[in-house]
Structures are given as structure tokens and as C-alpha cells.
Write a protein that holds these residues in place. Structure first.
Motif, PDB file in Angstrom:
ATOM      1  N   LEU A 146     -33.613  31.544   2.716  1.00  0.00           N
ATOM      2  CA  LEU A 146     -33.533  30.181   3.247  1.00  0.00           C
ATOM      3  C   LEU A 146     -34.121  29.167   2.264  1.00  0.00           C
ATOM      4  O   LEU A 146     -33.534  28.106   2.029  1.00  0.00           O
ATOM      5  N   VAL A 147     -35.280  29.491   1.700  1.00  0.00           N
ATOM      6  CA  VAL A 147     -35.925  28.579   0.761  1.00  0.00           C
ATOM      7  C   VAL A 147     -35.088  28.441  -0.513  1.00  0.00           C
ATOM      8  O   VAL A 147     -34.917  27.329  -1.045  1.00  0.00           O
ATOM      9  N   THR A 148     -34.552  29.552  -0.979  1.00  0.00           N
ATOM     10  CA  THR A 148     -33.713  29.505  -2.180  1.00  0.00           C
ATOM     11  C   THR A 148     -32.495  28.612  -1.963  1.00  0.00           C
ATOM     12  O   THR A 148     -32.134  27.791  -2.824  1.00  0.00           O
ATOM     13  N   ALA A 149     -31.852  28.754  -0.811  1.00  0.00           N
ATOM     14  CA  ALA A 149     -30.675  27.915  -0.521  1.00  0.00           C
ATOM     15  C   ALA A 149     -31.056  26.443  -0.449  1.00  0.00           C
ATOM     16  O   ALA A 149     -30.313  25.577  -0.932  1.00  0.00           O
ATOM     17  N   ALA A 150     -32.215  26.133   0.140  1.00  0.00           N
ATOM     18  CA  ALA A 150     -32.645  24.739   0.240  1.00  0.00           C
ATOM     19  C   ALA A 150     -32.959  24.151  -1.133  1.00  0.00           C
ATOM     20  O   ALA A 150     -32.648  22.991  -1.413  1.00  0.00           O
ATOM     21  N   LEU A 151     -33.586  24.955  -2.020  1.00  0.00           N
ATOM     22  CA  LEU A 151     -33.930  24.464  -3.347  1.00  0.00           C
ATOM     23  C   LEU A 151     -32.689  24.232  -4.202  1.00  0.00           C
ATOM     24  O   LEU A 151     -32.651  23.332  -5.042  1.00  0.00           O
ATOM     25  N   GLU A 152     -31.674  25.070  -3.991  1.00  0.00           N
ATOM     26  CA  GLU A 152     -30.457  24.951  -4.784  1.00  0.00           C
ATOM     27  C   GLU A 152     -29.535  23.846  -4.281  1.00  0.00           C
ATOM     28  O   GLU A 152     -28.604  23.439  -4.986  1.00  0.00           O
ATOM     29  N   ASP A 153     -29.781  23.382  -3.060  1.00  0.00           N
ATOM     30  CA  ASP A 153     -28.936  22.319  -2.502  1.00  0.00           C
ATOM     31  C   ASP A 153     -29.372  20.968  -3.067  1.00  0.00           C
ATOM     32  O   ASP A 153     -30.493  20.516  -2.850  1.00  0.00           O
TER      33      ASP A 153
ATOM     34  N   THR B 151     -30.196  17.129  -0.858  1.00  0.00           N
ATOM     35  CA  THR B 151     -31.461  16.680  -0.270  1.00  0.00           C
ATOM     36  C   THR B 151     -32.591  16.988  -1.242  1.00  0.00           C
ATOM     37  O   THR B 151     -32.805  18.152  -1.585  1.00  0.00           O
ATOM     38  N   PRO B 152     -33.324  15.988  -1.714  1.00  0.00           N
ATOM     39  CA  PRO B 152     -34.443  16.241  -2.640  1.00  0.00           C
ATOM     40  C   PRO B 152     -35.489  17.153  -1.994  1.00  0.00           C
ATOM     41  O   PRO B 152     -35.703  17.130  -0.776  1.00  0.00           O
ATOM     42  N   ASN B 153     -36.166  17.932  -2.856  1.00  0.00           N
ATOM     43  CA  ASN B 153     -37.150  18.887  -2.344  1.00  0.00           C
ATOM     44  C   ASN B 153     -38.291  18.194  -1.610  1.00  0.00           C
ATOM     45  O   ASN B 153     -38.801  18.708  -0.613  1.00  0.00           O
ATOM     46  N   THR B 154     -38.695  17.022  -2.100  1.00  0.00           N
ATOM     47  CA  THR B 154     -39.782  16.308  -1.408  1.00  0.00           C
ATOM     48  C   THR B 154     -39.347  15.883  -0.006  1.00  0.00           C
ATOM     49  O   THR B 154     -40.138  15.936   0.948  1.00  0.00           O
TER      50      THR B 154
ATOM     51  N   VAL C 140     -37.241  17.474   1.819  1.00  0.00           N
ATOM     52  CA  VAL C 140     -37.226  18.695   2.642  1.00  0.00           C
ATOM     53  C   VAL C 140     -38.618  18.981   3.190  1.00  0.00           C
ATOM     54  O   VAL C 140     -38.789  19.302   4.376  1.00  0.00           O
ATOM     55  N   LEU C 141     -39.636  18.867   2.325  1.00  0.00           N
ATOM     56  CA  LEU C 141     -41.011  19.106   2.766  1.00  0.00           C
ATOM     57  C   LEU C 141     -41.434  18.104   3.836  1.00  0.00           C
ATOM     58  O   LEU C 141     -42.051  18.473   4.850  1.00  0.00           O
ATOM     59  N   VAL C 142     -41.119  16.846   3.609  1.00  0.00           N
ATOM     60  CA  VAL C 142     -41.463  15.817   4.599  1.00  0.00           C
ATOM     61  C   VAL C 142     -40.735  16.083   5.915  1.00  0.00           C
ATOM     62  O   VAL C 142     -41.308  15.947   7.010  1.00  0.00           O
ATOM     63  N   LEU C 143     -39.473  16.466   5.822  1.00  0.00           N
ATOM     64  CA  LEU C 143     -38.692  16.754   7.020  1.00  0.00           C
ATOM     65  C   LEU C 143     -39.307  17.903   7.816  1.00  0.00           C
ATOM     66  O   LEU C 143     -39.448  17.814   9.050  1.00  0.00           O
ATOM     67  N   CYS C 144     -39.688  18.961   7.129  1.00  0.00           N
ATOM     68  CA  CYS C 144     -40.291  20.122   7.814  1.00  0.00           C
ATOM     69  C   CYS C 144     -41.562  19.715   8.551  1.00  0.00           C
ATOM     70  O   CYS C 144     -41.753  20.054   9.732  1.00  0.00           O
ATOM     71  N   GLY C 145     -42.447  18.998   7.840  1.00  0.00           N
ATOM     72  CA  GLY C 145     -43.702  18.582   8.467  1.00  0.00           C
ATOM     73  C   GLY C 145     -43.486  17.621   9.622  1.00  0.00           C
ATOM     74  O   GLY C 145     -44.114  17.740  10.678  1.00  0.00           O
ATOM     75  N   ALA C 146     -42.571  16.662   9.446  1.00  0.00           N
ATOM     76  CA  ALA C 146     -42.334  15.661  10.492  1.00  0.00           C
ATOM     77  C   ALA C 146     -41.726  16.291  11.739  1.00  0.00           C
ATOM     78  O   ALA C 146     -42.123  15.975  12.875  1.00  0.00           O
ATOM     79  N   VAL C 147     -40.772  17.202  11.552  1.00  0.00           N
ATOM     80  CA  VAL C 147     -40.135  17.847  12.711  1.00  0.00           C
ATOM     81  C   VAL C 147     -41.134  18.733  13.447  1.00  0.00           C
ATOM     82  O   VAL C 147     -41.180  18.747  14.688  1.00  0.00           O
TER      83      VAL C 147
ATOM     84  N   ARG D 134     -27.206  21.046   5.244  1.00  0.00           N
ATOM     85  CA  ARG D 134     -27.439  22.172   6.152  1.00  0.00           C
ATOM     86  C   ARG D 134     -28.616  23.048   5.726  1.00  0.00           C
ATOM     87  O   ARG D 134     -29.439  23.434   6.568  1.00  0.00           O
ATOM     88  N   PRO D 135     -28.776  23.421   4.440  1.00  0.00           N
ATOM     89  CA  PRO D 135     -29.927  24.253   4.063  1.00  0.00           C
ATOM     90  C   PRO D 135     -31.265  23.627   4.442  1.00  0.00           C
ATOM     91  O   PRO D 135     -32.187  24.326   4.889  1.00  0.00           O
ATOM     92  N   ALA D 136     -31.394  22.304   4.283  1.00  0.00           N
ATOM     93  CA  ALA D 136     -32.645  21.642   4.651  1.00  0.00           C
ATOM     94  C   ALA D 136     -32.885  21.720   6.151  1.00  0.00           C
ATOM     95  O   ALA D 136     -34.015  21.903   6.621  1.00  0.00           O
ATOM     96  N   LEU D 137     -31.816  21.590   6.946  1.00  0.00           N
ATOM     97  CA  LEU D 137     -31.945  21.674   8.403  1.00  0.00           C
ATOM     98  C   LEU D 137     -32.398  23.067   8.831  1.00  0.00           C
ATOM     99  O   LEU D 137     -33.241  23.225   9.718  1.00  0.00           O
ATOM    100  N   VAL D 138     -31.827  24.091   8.188  1.00  0.00           N
ATOM    101  CA  VAL D 138     -32.192  25.467   8.548  1.00  0.00           C
ATOM    102  C   VAL D 138     -33.644  25.754   8.165  1.00  0.00           C
ATOM    103  O   VAL D 138     -34.386  26.384   8.929  1.00  0.00           O
TER     104      VAL D 138
END
Length: 630
Positions: free
Chosen positions: A287-294, A297-300, A302-309, A374-378
Motif C-alpha cells: 500500500l505504501v509503495t503504491a502511494a509513493l509511486e502515485d 498526490t504529493p507525499n506530504t 498523503v501524510l496530512v490526509l492520513c493524520g487529518a482523517v 486512489r492509492p492515497a485514499l487506501v
């Protein structure tokens, strides 16, 4: 590596880790997820990717069904309003709150996609709730609310997710959304009800425990597929079928079928729970690999999204539980009059017990591949699962202690169990008295009477003296009979080894011996408090409708020394089990498990109705006349 080997490795690791968690009183879901996370970075470790269809159609139905079977229908009905507010209202509130936060973090994301993520992370997990509830001594009402909520909220979330995905392609309207939701609930409930009626009819015709258990194993899958086939909620179909069949099991199944089904489903639930949380952890690397390769959505972000959700999910539950617990009672007099008011501490506990699990991750994987980001959402969905297990799952025991929430009193539970067992045993003795025939052998009738009295007294014996050296009659019976069964088993094993008797006949005799020993183990151990618990607890009397209990004092000075039965001493005996004191005159006598039963004899002689236990750590009273505990 073949799929079969991978499955064996996963199940072996899952079972071993869960056993380790139980051994050291750790959170099994969290430990399994963390261990899977570590294993995901081990080269060559099988990951068995979680396919949405496998989870929703293969893993979720048996897990929900196993929980629904042991969920009390009476308690669900009594708490239907708060459960509905949590399983429907809170899911919708959380989903829209998350959608709003996602739009703030990622303004370019369409609202339908943000709502899809909200629906994914909204429902707490039935498996996680049950696992934590079993480990933490929470009040029964809290456990009922959590399990009832987690059984039904998946349907709300999955219907909302289906609607959001349809909205992404622009094929849904407001009216059709409402109608779809209503039919999902009604269609699923109707499917589960119809299937329960059919299975109940079949089970009344089936006497073979193996065939009955086979039917039981098929029910959750049939219920889920049938519910989905009529475009209803398969989850609700499974839950309704499980609750109804569990509630009616006494009237339609044989005792052996119920015992077999109970053991089978406990085993299935243990293996699937353990494997599911381990598999959640194993998904992390991919999951992390797919998100980083996408790159969409910038990686930062993604991190903000995870924490906020994650924070939104926790905060939304805390915001919702207090108004939903108290506003209906303030606004509607009937609710205020008929429903007990929840304590603020229990409400706080419900608000903190919002762990997510496999449904969230499986739902996230159903988001179409073509959805932007989608990878960031997952990954955000996984962050909610891991975060709630870590933050809420580990701190829930601390919250119970901090809030000083009192769980079920083991001593009071044991007293109620003893009373119920005594009432049931006396009913059996009464039936024996009316059903015996003149031609029945006297020794058979006397043996059955003795057995019934032993059953009636066994639970009371477990509540007695904390003197570990004093063996109760039931314990002595268990010890001696088990020794006899061991000797019987040795003889049968020797015959099986030399082959002088056909194998199937030998197995039938061994099965009979094993069944009797299992019955004796359940008869002698029970679920009452341990000696340590009994010596550290003083239970408060709880008067009911009995006037005799209300009129008698809680204690009084004994008429004789409280460490002996005077009448037994006068007879030169020291074979009493427990001591009881009359609350009218202070007479001290021995209990019904004792050979002489002097406390009962005193009541029959004087008519003094109320006695109390004077064993260390006990303060309960008993009215002989009304057969009521106080």
C-alpha cells in the motif's frame, strides 16, 4: 511458494501470535497487525493480498455470523434506539465529516470521492470490538451497544460507499439514493428472516450434529449472497439470520448439536480474527509503495490526509455519542420514562471504543482503480485502521480504570448463576416426581434425585469458603469420577491397541467417556469468582420484591461461634461445607451442600425465612420462603 503453503504459514503465525497476546494479556488485534506490519518487510514473506470480494464474501460473513449467534436478541431489542443512532446516524455523520476534511486537505478531489473515503472509514469493526470487549471488564450495556453497533454499521457504510461510487460516474440521484438505502436495509433483513425460518424448519428435522453443523457453516454465506442478489444488504441478512438462529437454538437444536456448533464457531472465529488482523499488517508494504509511486498526490499531502482523517474519525465519534445518548430523552418524555439513563462515564467509554478493522480496508480496496488519487485514499484508510487500534485499542483498558467504570460484579454474577442453576435443578426434580412410574427401580429414582440435588448445590459450593484445603462434595465427586474415567479410558485404549474389538465400537465407547468427562468439567468449574476474587469483594445486598429481605437486618450477632456448625459439633461431626446464619435469631447452621443441612432444618422448624452467608468475603442473603436472593 504454493498458495496452500502460504495459507498454512499465515494461519500458523496468526494463531501463535494470538496465543501469545492472550498469554500476556495484550491486545490481540493490535499485536497481530503490528506483527504483520513487521513481516511485510521480510524478504520472501507471503502477503496474500486482500481481494475485496474475498473479504466481503469469504471472511466477513462467518465473522459477523459468529458474533451474531452469541449476541442476545433481548438486549439488542432493549437498546435498539441507541444502537440505531450509532450504527446509522454515527456512520453517516462520520462519513460526511471525513468528506468535509478531505475537501479541506485536497480541494481538487471531487466530493463523491471524498464521501467514498468517509464511508470506508466510518464503521467500527465487529471483530475489534468483540476482541477488546472480551479482554476488558466493561459494563454489559456498553458491550451490547458496541457489538450491536458493529454488527449493523457495516451495512450503512457499504450502502453509502456504493452510492458514492455510483455518484463518481454521475449515475445517482437523491431520490434513488434514499430508496436504495431503504431497500438495502429492508431487503437484507427480509432475506435474513426468511433464511432463518427455512433453517429453523430444517434443523427440527435434523438430529445428526455433523449435518446440523454443516448447515450452520453454510448459513452466513447463503445469507450474504442471497441478500446481495436481491440488491439488499448481505451484511444485514447475515446478522439477522445469526441473531434469530442463536436466539431460537434451544427450541430447534439438540444439546449435542448446540455444543458442537458452539465449539466449531469459536474455532472459526479465532482463526479468522487472527488471520484477518495479521493480513491487514501484511498489506502495508504494497500500500505504501503504491502511494509513493502515485504522482497525482504529493507525499506530504498523503501524510496530512492520513493524520487529518484519523483525527476526524476519532473526534466525530466523541462529538456524536453524548447528544445521541441524552437528547432523545430530553426531547421525548416516553424515552426519558422507559429507558434508563446512561452514565456519562459509560458514554465516554462508548465514544472511545471506535477501533476499525478489516471491513474498512476491504471497502477501501473496492474503490475503482480509475479514481484519481486512489492509492492515497487506501493508505489513509489503512492509517485509520492502524491508528485506531494503536490509540484506542491500547488505551481502552486505561480508560476503563481512569473512568472507574464498573464492569459486571463476578461475585453477584456467580450468585445469580447459582440461583438460576438451583431453580433449574429443582424444576428437574419436580418433573422427576411427577413422571416416575410405580415400576421404576427405586435405586434409579434415588440416584437421579441425588444427582439433581448435587447439580442444585454445586454452584453454591463454588461461592463458599476461601479455604483452599476444604474440598466441596461436587469437587470430590469430580475428582473421584474423573479418576474412574481415566481407568476406563486406559482399558479401552489397551483394547484398541491389540485390535481384539472392532475399531468403530472402541471409538463409540471412547466418545462416551470423553463426553462424560467434558460434562463433568463444565459442571465442576463454572464461571463464578475465584477464591482471590471472593476474598477481595464484599457484595452489597440488592433487595428485590421480597418483603422478608427488606425487613431483616443485613447482619446481626451470631448466637454461637461463627466458625463452626454447633449442631454438627454436638453430633461429633466436622463435615459441614459452608455456614449460614439466621437473621431473626442468629442461629448458625450448615448449608444444603452439607450432609445435615442444619440451616434449612432451622427454617423448617422455626419458620424464620432469611439467612445470610457468614463465609469470608460474602454478604448475600437468601429468603427460604420466597426463594429470592438479596
Amino acid at each position: 511458494m504454493s498458495l496452500a503453503i502460504e495459507l498454512v504459514i499465515i494461519l500458523a503465525i496468526a494463531a501463535g501470535t494470538a496465543g501469545l497476546a492472550n498469554r500476556f494479556s495484550l491486545s490481540a488485534p493490535l499485536l497481530l497487525t503490528a506483527f504483520g506490519l513487521v513481516l511485510s518487510f521480510v524478504p520472501g514473506m507471503p502477503t496474500l493480498p486482500l481481494e475485496p470480494d474475498v473479504v466481503l464474501e469469504g471472511l466477513l460473513p462467518p465473522l459477523l455470523y459468529a458474533t451474531a449467534l452469541r449476541t442476545p436478541w433481548v438486549d439488542l431489542r432493549r437498546n435498539k434506539r441507541p444502537i440505531a443512532l450509532l450504527s446509522v446516524g454515527l456512520v453517516l455523520f462520520t462519513a460526511f465529516a471525513v468528506a468535509f476534511v478531505v475537501k479541506l486537505v485536497l480541494p481538487e478531489v471531487p466530493f463523491a470521492i471524498a464521501l467514498a473515503l468517509g464511508a470506508v472509514v466510518a464503521p467500527p469493526d465487529a471483530v475489534a470490538a468483540s476482541a477488546v470487549a472480551r479482554r476488558v471488564a466493561m459494563p454489559r450495556q456498553v458491550v451490547t451497544l458496541l457489538e450491536g453497533e458493529s454488527l449493523l454499521n457495516d451495512a450503512t457504510a457499504l450502502v453509502l460507499l456504493r452510492t458514492a461510487i455510483a455518484a463518481i460516474s454521475g449515475t445517482v440521484g437523491v431520490l434513488s439514493t434514499g430508496l436504495d438505502f431503504v431497500w438495502a436495509v429492508a431487503g437484507g433483513a427480509l432475506t435474513g428472516w426468511l433464511l432463518a425460518q427455512i433453517v429453523a424448519f430444517l434443523r427440527r428435522k435434523v438430529e445428526d450434529p455433523v449435518l446440523d453443523t454443516t448447515v450452520s457453516l453454510l448459513v452466513p454465506f447463503i445469507a450474504y449472497l442471497a441478500g446481495e442478489q436481491v440488491h439488499g444488504s448481505g451484511v444485514i441478512a447475515v446478522v439477522v439470520a445469526g441473531i434469530m438462529l442463536g436466539h431460537r437454538s434451544i427450541e430447534m437444536q439438540s444439546a449435542m448439536s448446540r455444543v458442537t456448533e458452539r465449539v466449531i464457531w469459536r474455532t472459526v472465529q479465532f482463526l479468522l480474527e487472527s488471520a484477518v488482523f495479521l493480513l491487514i499488517g501484511l498489506q502495508l508494504q504494497d500500500l505504501v509503495t503504491a502511494a509513493l509511486e502515485d504522482k497525482s498526490t504529493p507525499n506530504t499531502d498523503v501524510l496530512v490526509l492520513c493524520g487529518a482523517v484519523l483525527l476526524t474519525v476519532i473526534a466525530a465519534r466523541a462529538v456524536w455519542v453524548y447528544p445521541s445518548a441524552y437528547l432523545p430523552g430530553l426531547l421525548v418524555r416516553r424515552i426519558r420514562r422507559n429507558e434508563p439513563r446512561q452514565s456519562p462515564r459509560s458514554v465516554a467509554l462508548v465514544g472511545w471504543a471506535g477501533m476499525r478493522g478489516v471491513v474498512t480496508l476491504a471497502a477501501a480496496l473496492t474503490i475503482p482503480e480509475e479514481v484519481p488519487g486512489r492509492p492515497a485514499l487506501v493508505v489513509a484508510a489503512f492509517a485509520v485502521v492502524a491508528g485506531t487500534l494503536l490509540i484506542q485499542g491500547t488505551t481502552l483498558p486505561w480508560m476503563v480504570r481512569r473512568l472507574r467504570v464498573v464492569g459486571p460484579d463476578p461475585a453477584q454474577d456467580a450468585l445469580q448463576e447459582a440461583l438460576l442453576q438451583q431453580q433449574a435443578a429443582h424444576a428437574g426434580l419436580d418433573r422427576l416426581a411427577t413422571s416416575k412410574r410405580s415400576g421404576d427401580a427405586p435405586d434409579v429414582v434415588e440416584g437421579l434425585q441425588s444427582w439433581g440435588e448435587r447439580v442444585a448445590n454445586a454452584a453454591w459450593e463454588r461461592l463458599g469458603s476461601t479455604d483452599a484445603e476444604r474440598e466441596t462434595p461436587a469437587a470430590a465427586f469430580h475428582r473421584l469420577r474423573v479418576n474412574m474415567l481415566e481407568a476406563e479410558r486406559e482399558v479401552v485404549a489397551a483394547v484398541r491397541s491389540d485390535g481384539s474389538v472392532p475399531h468403530d465400537l472402541v471409538e463409540r465407547v471412547l466418545e462416551r467417556i470423553d463426553q462424560e468427562e467434558a460434562m463433568l468439567d463444565g459442571f465442576s468449574t463454572g464461571t463464578g469468582p475465584s477464591a482471590t476474587e471472593r476474598s477481595s469483594m464484599l457484595t452489597s445486598p440488592k433487595p428485590g420484591a421480597c418483603e422478608h429481605l427488606k425487613e431483616r437486618p443485613l447482619t446481626r450477632a451470631p448466637a454461637s461461634r461463627p466458625d463452626a456448625c454447633p449442631e454438627c459439633v454436638a453430633l461429633g461431626e466436622r463435615t459441614w461445607v459452608h455456614l449460614r446464619m439466621c437473621l431473626d435469631c442468629g442461629h448458625v447452621g450448615c448449608c444444603d451442600s452439607s450432609p445435615r443441612r442444619h440451616a434449612d432444618a432451622h427454617y423448617r422448624e422455626t419458620g424464620h425465612p432469611v439467612m445470610r452467608s457468614i463465609e469470608l468475603g460474602e454478604s448475600w442473603r437468601w429468603c427460604f420462603e420466597d426463594a429470592e436472593l438479596g
